[in-house]
Scaffold this motif. Structure first.
Motif, short mmCIF file in Angstrom:
data_model
loop_
_atom_site.label_atom_id
_atom_site.label_comp_id
_atom_site.label_asym_id
_atom_site.label_seq_id
_atom_site.Cartn_x
_atom_site.Cartn_y
_atom_site.Cartn_z
N ASP A 90 -37.10 76.46 34.82
CA ASP A 90 -36.20 77.16 35.75
C ASP A 90 -35.16 76.17 36.26
O ASP A 90 -35.50 75.03 36.61
N PRO A 91 -33.89 76.56 36.33
CA PRO A 91 -32.83 75.63 36.73
C PRO A 91 -33.00 75.04 38.13
O PRO A 91 -32.50 73.95 38.40
N PHE A 92 -33.66 75.79 39.03
CA PHE A 92 -33.75 75.35 40.42
C PHE A 92 -35.13 74.83 40.81
O PHE A 92 -35.38 74.60 41.99
N VAL A 93 -36.04 74.66 39.86
CA VAL A 93 -37.37 74.14 40.16
C VAL A 93 -37.48 72.73 39.59
O VAL A 93 -37.62 72.55 38.37
N PHE A 94 -37.39 71.72 40.46
CA PHE A 94 -37.44 70.32 40.06
C PHE A 94 -36.51 70.03 38.89
O PHE A 94 -36.89 69.42 37.89
N ASP A 95 -35.28 70.50 39.01
CA ASP A 95 -34.31 70.33 37.95
C ASP A 95 -32.96 70.06 38.59
O ASP A 95 -32.78 70.18 39.80
N SER A 96 -32.02 69.72 37.76
CA SER A 96 -30.68 69.38 38.25
C SER A 96 -29.76 70.59 38.33
O SER A 96 -28.55 70.44 38.55
N GLY A 97 -30.31 71.80 38.13
CA GLY A 97 -29.48 73.00 38.17
C GLY A 97 -28.73 73.16 39.47
O GLY A 97 -27.56 73.58 39.49
#
Length: 510
Positions: A90-97
């Motif tokens: 998922d872009p917003f779960v521990f990611d740089s999204g």
């Protein structure tokens, strides 16, 4: 769809079918696809053939690398392109999204976020572990780990975390998993609490290792990162496991069909738990000279019978017929197919099949046609492959029929590149459980790709699954013994025969 625009799309935890409908729609329409290296290659094939594809590496790159990605997104959007930023999980779960979206906002570039299934949710579900359960605490903690070989545990309040009654989930490398389990125990978490490690989450190669908080680090694979699950819910796996408990779970099976035809077999193998390894030994394409096929289509109504020997023959004939004529041109013409799969393909065009012999042999088909009436003077059309054997046509002519056979499609050897996998090395290292062949040409081309001298040796210790006797005979001529062959010569029956041959999943980790 708005243009220009950047769509930040979650690809999910691995399985390419777990992308959302919305995400897939944007992917199929994109001019540019900028993706993480963990995004499944089969998912990328859903993009347009002319779409630009850019691999930007790891899902969580270093700060300077992340800045470069942000500028790349903006640059492509300003060029008037529809951009899909395809991200693992998922872009917003521990990611740089979130950082990428904020940068686009600051640059005045429209964007949209399409959520994906996080690995922390999808991985445990495929392992048979519900990350929450009514009697397993009211707290779910997802920790950001790191894939690198750091011995330092994440900077969290370990005392509070160890005292929480609930589930802990973290994706991390082996050495960090050891540091985390030791930190939890040293801060009061019970050493005998159930724990699990999930590798290759949601992929056919997924495997799960069970243990306790005290033992799990010693059971970890030293190389790939894993999803660590700690809590009472991990103990439910023995009752709820489903993904790695299917009949072909853990089996690696090579599919040699053309890219155009391989989808059905790959899907059926993966539905039964196998890891399907595409090695397209053949390519299917239109005939070099389409005039004879077009002429046959224009005069289709003058034939008494049309005999289709393959699903490809059906598709290429029907496409030309519908392009230059009408399905009503077949009124009064009787249709014969050599097997149920070919009959099924013809039925997709809304056309009923008149005859399908019980066996796919030239003499059996000739006998079946004779039983339906005298062949003498009958006009029979046979759309075929450019390399198809002419034995059937000869037997029909000997029976008195006027046979017109035309090349409906060409079979071309596949590339020497066997795709995303090093199939040669995998066979050499005994990492392949079976190789499937659905045609004689696939056998010959696959052997040529491996090298004729090596092929027989490499396939000697691997199950060879041939769809029927013609294919098995072609393998025999090249020194390759068929070990699996269905009674009915169809793709579903071939898969069922593989299930029966192997008997049980390759991996039975508990």
């Amino acid at each position: 769809m708005k243009q220009p625009c950047v769509y930040i799309v979650g690809a999910g935890p691995g399985d390419p079918t777990l992308i959302s409908v919305r995400g897939q729609r944007y992917l199929e329409a994109a001019d540019v696809v900028i993706y993480d290296h963990r995004v499944h290659s089969r998912l990328l094939r859903r993009a347009r053939p002319d779409a630009e594809r850019i691999d930007v590496g790891a899902a969580a790159p270093k700060p300077l690398e992340q800045d470069a990605i942000c500028f790349l997104l903006a640059e492509k959007a300003r060029d008037g392109k529809t951009v899909v930023r395809l991200k693992w999980g998922d872009p917003f779960v521990f990611d740089s999204g979130g950082k990428e979206a904020l940068f686009l906002h600051e640059q005045g570039i429209p964007f949209e976020v399409v959520p994906g299934i996080p690995v922390s949710v999808g991985g445990p579900a495929y392992a048979g572990i519900p990350i929450t359960y009514p009697e397993a605490g009211n707290v779910l903690t997802v920790i950001r780990g790191h894939e690198n070989e750091s011995d330092t545990a994440p900077d969290v309040d370990w005392t509070r975390l160890a005292g929480s009654a609930g589930t802990i989930v973290c994706y991390a490398g082996a050495r960090q998993i050891r540091a985390m389990s030791q930190a939890l125990i040293s801060h009061g978490r019970p050493p005998d609490e159930t724990a699990a490690l999930i590798y290759d989450a949601t992929l056919p190669s997924q495997r799960t290792v069970d243990g306790t908080l005290e033992t799990i680090a010693a059971l970890a694979d030293p190389q790939p990162p894993a999803l660590l699950v700690v809590g009472a819910v991990a103990g439910l796996r023995s009752h709820l496991r489903w993904f790695d408990n299917r009949p072909l779970s853990g089996r690696r099976i090579v599919v040699t069909r053309s890219r155009e035809q391989a989808g059905e077999l790959i899907d059926m193998l993966e539905e039964r738990g196998a890891e399907a390894i595409p090695a397209h030994a053949i390519r299917i394409t239109a005939p070099e000279d389409p005039a004879p096929l077009d002429d046959a289509c224009r005069n289709a109504g003058t034939f008494d019978w049309i005999v289709f020997a393959s699903a490809n023959a059906v598709d290429y004939f029907m496409r030309r017929l519908l392009a230059i004529g009408d399905v009503r041109d077949l009124h009064g013409v009787r249709l014969c197919t050599v097997g149920p799969s070919t009959a099924s393909r013809l039925q997709r065009y809304g056309i009923r099949v008149d005859l399908t012999p019980a066996e796919f042999r030239a003499d059996a088909l000739t006998d079946a046609l004779k039983e339906s009436g005298s062949l003498k003077g009958r006009r029979i059309l046979m759309p075929r492959a450019d390399i198809a054997r002419d034995r059937l046509a000869e037997e029909l002519r000997e029976g008195g029929a006027e046979v017109v056979d035309v090349v409906a499609y060409r079979t071309i050897p596949g590339s020497a590149d066997l795709g995303d996998y090093d199939v040669y090395r995998m066979l050499l290292d005994h990492q392949i459980d079976a190789v499937t062949f659905a045609s004689a040409s696939a056998v010959r081309n696959f052997v040529a790709m491996l090298g004729q001298e090596q092929a027989a040796d490499l396939l000697h210790s691997t199950a060879v699954a041939s769809i029927g006797p013609v294919t098995a005979e072609a393998a025999q001529q090249l020194g390759i013994e068929t070990t699996v062959m269905p009674e009915r010569y169809t793709i579903p029956d071939l898969v069922d025969a593989l299930v029966e041959h192997f008997g049980e999943p390759a991996r039975t980790l508990s």
